[in-house]
Design an enzyme around this catalytic site. Structure first.
Site, PDB file in Angstrom:
ATOM      1  N   ASP A   1       0.808  -1.226   0.000  1.00  0.00           N
ATOM      2  CA  ASP A   1       0.000   0.000   0.000  1.00  0.00           C
ATOM      3  C   ASP A   1       0.840   1.275   0.000  1.00  0.00           C
ATOM      4  OD1 ASP A   1      -2.212  -1.663   0.082  1.00  0.00           O
ATOM      5  OD2 ASP A   1      -2.321  -1.608   2.266  1.00  0.00           O
TER       6      ASP A   1
ATOM      7  N   LYS B   1       1.852   2.052  -5.069  1.00  0.00           N
ATOM      8  CA  LYS B   1       2.408   1.480  -6.321  1.00  0.00           C
ATOM      9  C   LYS B   1       1.489   1.748  -7.514  1.00  0.00           C
ATOM     10  CE  LYS B   1       2.396  -2.540  -4.333  1.00  0.00           C
ATOM     11  NZ  LYS B   1       2.095  -2.144  -2.942  1.00  0.00           N
TER      12      LYS B   1
ATOM     13  N   GLY C   1      -4.450  -4.315  -3.833  1.00  0.00           N
ATOM     14  CA  GLY C   1      -5.438  -3.275  -4.145  1.00  0.00           C
ATOM     15  C   GLY C   1      -4.649  -2.055  -4.566  1.00  0.00           C
ATOM     16  N   HIS C   2      -4.627  -1.769  -5.858  1.00  0.00           N
ATOM     17  CA  HIS C   2      -3.800  -0.685  -6.388  1.00  0.00           C
ATOM     18  C   HIS C   2      -4.715   0.430  -6.894  1.00  0.00           C
ATOM     19  CE1 HIS C   2      -0.236  -3.661  -7.165  1.00  0.00           C
ATOM     20  NE2 HIS C   2      -0.619  -3.609  -5.909  1.00  0.00           N
TER      21      HIS C   2
ATOM     22  N   GLN D   1       2.098  -6.126  -3.198  1.00  0.00           N
ATOM     23  CA  GLN D   1       2.511  -6.144  -1.793  1.00  0.00           C
ATOM     24  C   GLN D   1       3.832  -5.368  -1.619  1.00  0.00           C
ATOM     25  OE1 GLN D   1       1.461  -9.546  -3.157  1.00  0.00           O
ATOM     26  NE2 GLN D   1      -0.523  -8.687  -2.686  1.00  0.00           N
TER      27      GLN D   1
HETATM   28  P1  GDP Z   1      -0.728   0.271  -3.530  1.00  0.00           P
HETATM   29  O1  GDP Z   1      -1.318  -0.996  -3.035  1.00  0.00           O
HETATM   30  O2  GDP Z   1       0.738   0.358  -3.258  1.00  0.00           O
HETATM   31  O3  GDP Z   1      -1.049   0.547  -4.968  1.00  0.00           O
HETATM   32  O4  GDP Z   1      -1.401   1.445  -2.678  1.00  0.00           O
HETATM   33  P2  GDP Z   1      -2.971   1.587  -2.321  1.00  0.00           P
HETATM   34  O5  GDP Z   1      -3.698   2.035  -3.523  1.00  0.00           O
HETATM   35  O6  GDP Z   1      -3.454   0.363  -1.635  1.00  0.00           O
HETATM   36  O7  GDP Z   1      -2.915   2.688  -1.203  1.00  0.00           O
HETATM   37  C1  GDP Z   1      -2.334   3.936  -1.436  1.00  0.00           C
HETATM   38  C2  GDP Z   1      -3.390   5.020  -1.106  1.00  0.00           C
HETATM   39  O8  GDP Z   1      -2.756   6.277  -1.052  1.00  0.00           O
HETATM   40  C3  GDP Z   1      -4.452   5.150  -2.193  1.00  0.00           C
HETATM   41  O9  GDP Z   1      -5.640   5.567  -1.593  1.00  0.00           O
HETATM   42  C4  GDP Z   1      -3.886   6.240  -3.088  1.00  0.00           C
HETATM   43  O10 GDP Z   1      -4.899   6.935  -3.816  1.00  0.00           O
HETATM   44  C5  GDP Z   1      -3.244   7.144  -2.088  1.00  0.00           C
HETATM   45  N1  GDP Z   1      -2.045   7.878  -2.556  1.00  0.00           N
HETATM   46  C6  GDP Z   1      -1.057   7.464  -3.401  1.00  0.00           C
HETATM   47  N2  GDP Z   1      -0.075   8.387  -3.468  1.00  0.00           N
HETATM   48  C7  GDP Z   1      -0.449   9.406  -2.656  1.00  0.00           C
HETATM   49  C8  GDP Z   1       0.181  10.632  -2.280  1.00  0.00           C
HETATM   50  O11 GDP Z   1       1.283  10.963  -2.692  1.00  0.00           O
HETATM   51  N3  GDP Z   1      -0.509  11.414  -1.374  1.00  0.00           N
HETATM   52  C9  GDP Z   1      -1.721  11.062  -0.875  1.00  0.00           C
HETATM   53  N4  GDP Z   1      -2.303  11.889   0.000  1.00  0.00           N
HETATM   54  N5  GDP Z   1      -2.338   9.905  -1.211  1.00  0.00           N
HETATM   55  C10 GDP Z   1      -1.685   9.085  -2.078  1.00  0.00           C
HETATM   56  P1  IMO Z   2      -0.850  -4.238  -2.259  1.00  0.00           P
HETATM   57  O1  IMO Z   2      -0.349  -4.813  -3.559  1.00  0.00           O
HETATM   58  C1  IMO Z   2      -0.994  -4.564   2.074  1.00  0.00           C
HETATM   59  C2  IMO Z   2      -1.174  -8.580   3.765  1.00  0.00           C
HETATM   60  C3  IMO Z   2      -2.438  -8.982   4.489  1.00  0.00           C
HETATM   61  C4  IMO Z   2      -1.879  -9.941   5.523  1.00  0.00           C
HETATM   62  C5  IMO Z   2      -0.773 -10.655   4.746  1.00  0.00           C
HETATM   63  C6  IMO Z   2      -1.201 -11.990   4.159  1.00  0.00           C
HETATM   64  O2  IMO Z   2      -2.136  -3.521  -2.360  1.00  0.00           O
HETATM   65  O3  IMO Z   2       0.224  -3.457  -1.591  1.00  0.00           O
HETATM   66  P2  IMO Z   2      -2.767 -12.680   2.138  1.00  0.00           P
HETATM   67  O4  IMO Z   2      -4.218 -12.403   1.877  1.00  0.00           O
HETATM   68  O5  IMO Z   2      -1.859 -12.209   1.052  1.00  0.00           O
HETATM   69  O6  IMO Z   2      -2.524 -14.106   2.489  1.00  0.00           O
HETATM   70  O7  IMO Z   2      -2.427 -11.841   3.462  1.00  0.00           O
HETATM   71  O8  IMO Z   2      -0.400  -9.771   3.701  1.00  0.00           O
HETATM   72  N1  IMO Z   2      -1.361  -8.097   2.378  1.00  0.00           N
HETATM   73  C7  IMO Z   2      -1.261  -6.811   2.013  1.00  0.00           C
HETATM   74  N2  IMO Z   2      -1.063  -5.714   2.750  1.00  0.00           N
HETATM   75  N3  IMO Z   2      -1.070  -4.470   0.734  1.00  0.00           N
HETATM   76  C8  IMO Z   2      -1.237  -5.575  -0.024  1.00  0.00           C
HETATM   77  O9  IMO Z   2      -1.191  -5.537  -1.373  1.00  0.00           O
HETATM   78  C9  IMO Z   2      -1.389  -6.812   0.615  1.00  0.00           C
HETATM   79  N4  IMO Z   2      -1.590  -8.076   0.183  1.00  0.00           N
HETATM   80  C10 IMO Z   2      -1.554  -8.856   1.268  1.00  0.00           C
HETATM   81  O10 IMO Z   2      -3.059  -7.879   5.083  1.00  0.00           O
HETATM   82  O11 IMO Z   2      -1.253  -9.220   6.551  1.00  0.00           O
HETATM   83 MG    MG Z   3      -2.875  -1.671  -1.852  1.00  0.00          MG
END
Ligand code: GDP
Ligand code: IMO
Ligand code: MG
Length: 410
Positions: free
Chosen positions: A13, A16, A40-41, A221
């Protein structure tokens, strides 16, 4: 042609999706090499938010193509849902996705096993319950099904009946779908994505194209959740480092860059060690300002400070060449910003943990840097220089908001 990877260096999270989406307009291909719908991207296009779980974060502005690699575990029904969402706004987009015939399938049973294992553990992992661990278990125990198995229906039915009786013997009541129900769900999902004109392909065909076409590998991840070098057993079940490109017949050293996406602080969703976690009001402020709630499960993310020892570790483990710092804006307005410079482990100062066990006993040692109100303030540049000096690696981009263009290059 150019090949780069964009991976997460923390516990996932990091942003990415946003960063891949920013880079993707310059690449012909965006390929996922591992994980499944646990990811979840989040990306934005014209102020509308999309969350990709399985689909690579291809550019919605160009004709870039998305590849779902053989190292992934695919839930076909989930894939169909994501494609349907995109189809509403970008008709015909499904034909820009390519699914590796060798990718593993997540079966409904795998999700039931995921629930069951978590309920039996005295220390649950806190999984996303998407069946990821059990699907990779089936793969490594050689009971798994791959996309190409859906092309031989007679064999598929025999295999499913065999698997059903095996799983029933092992997990009893926890297994609630019959083999025919699983067959119907698999075929429905498969026929649906085929009706949307998703392509089936192999990495050998893709490999030949890479002489003339560029590729961006989108990690899922983060390094600290990697099955081998993450905080085991509180990890996911796949390779999260850039070494996952090996399933494409490539070595990480053949990549032009390995960009690590790093949040300006640290978050973790799920259980397990988190040395710089801050459970005080400051951690709550980080969660609220950063809207730190999981993009897949909606769970509140645990929050804390930037952790340089774990980043040093990630840099080594994943051959990271450059950093992209995200969510710098969330730290605006703090009088002081904490950074962990090293760990105290068994009364010794260590710059880097030696084994993943160290993460669970490490005590973080912090410095306090002066905060900033605005990213143009000198103190923010000092924060970046401090990180670069301590990690020996450049912060090439800084992201300051969720929208694709809220980013600057240094
Ligand atoms: P990922 O799994 O690495 O793709 O990240 P996620 O999408 O799960 O979580 C990142 C969250 O931060 C999302 O809600 C994005 O919209 C938000 N986000 C990404 N970059 C920035 C940033 O530079 N500033 C802020 N405030 N939010 C960001
Ligand atoms: P992105 O790509 C954050 C965490 C889960 C749990 C552990 C194992 O969005 O960064 P699983 O369901 O994979 O067996 O869970 O890994 N986890 C993540 N945490 N971002 C993710 O993906 C994750 N995918 C799995 O919360 O701790
Ligand atoms: Mg994510």
């Amino acid at each position: 042609m150019k090949k780069i990877a964009v991976i997460g260096a923390q516990w996932g999270d990091e942003g990415k999706g946003k960063i891949v989406n920013y880079f993707s307009k310059n690449y012909d291909w965006v390929a996922r090499f591992s994980g499944g719908s646990n990811a979840g991207h989040t990306i934005f296009f014209k102020d509308k938010k999309y969350v990709n779980h399985l689909l690579p974060s291809i550019s919605l502005e160009t004709q870039s193509k998305g590849y779902l690699g053989s190292g992934m575990v695919i839930d076909l029904v989930q894939m169909g849902k994501e494609l349907s969402t995109l189809e509403k706004d970008f008709q015909g987009i499904s034909a820009r996705f390519y699914l590796d015939l060798q990718a593993s399938l997540v079966l409904p049973w795998n999700k039931q096993e995921d629930e069951f294992f978590e309920s039996q553990r005295s220390e649950p992992v806190g999984t996303t319950k998407r069946g990821i661990g059990p699907a990779y278990t089936d793969k490594t125990s050689r009971e798994g099904l791959r996309v190409y198995d859906l092309l031989d229906i007679n064999r598929l039915k025999i295999k499913l009946s065999e698997l059903y009786s095996m799983k029933k013997k092992l997990y009893g009541q926890a297994i609630t779908s019959s083999d025919m129900q699983v067959y119907d769900e698999l075929m429905e999902g498969f026929n649906f994505i085929k009706s949307l004109k998703v392509n089936l392909m192999t990495s050998i065909e893709l490999y030949h194209m890479l002489d003339t076409q560029s590729i961006l590998f989108e990690g899922a991840q983060g390094v600290m959740l990697d099955i081998d070098c993450g905080t085991y057993p509180f990890v996911t079940s796949s390779t999260c480092t850039a070494h996952g490109v090996n399933s494409f017949g490539l070595s990480v050293t053949e990549l032009d860059e390995v960009y690590a996406v790093v949040k300006a602080y640290t978050t973790r969703v799920g259980e397990g060690p988190f040395p710089t976690e801050d459970s005080s009001d400051k951690g709550t402020i980080l969660r609220e300002k950063g809207l730190e709630f999981g993009a897949t499960t909606g769970r509140p993310r645990r929050t804390g400070w930037l952790d340089l020892p774990s980043l040093r570790y990630a840099i080594l483990k994943s051959k990271i060449t450059k950093l992209v710092l995200t969510k710098a804006d969330v730290l605006n307005g703090f009088d002081e910003v904490k950074i962990c410079t090293h760990y105290e482990i068994d009364n010794n100062n260590q710059d880097i943990p030696y084994s993943t066990k160290d993460f669970s006993i490490a005590k973080p040692v912090y410095v306090n840097l002066k905060g900033w109100h605005d990213l143009k303030d000198k103190t923010f540049e000092e924060y970046l220089l401090f990180i670069e000096k301590n990690l020996g690696i450049k912060v090439e981009f800084v992201s300051y908001g969720p929208k694709t263009d809220e980013i600057f290059k240094r």
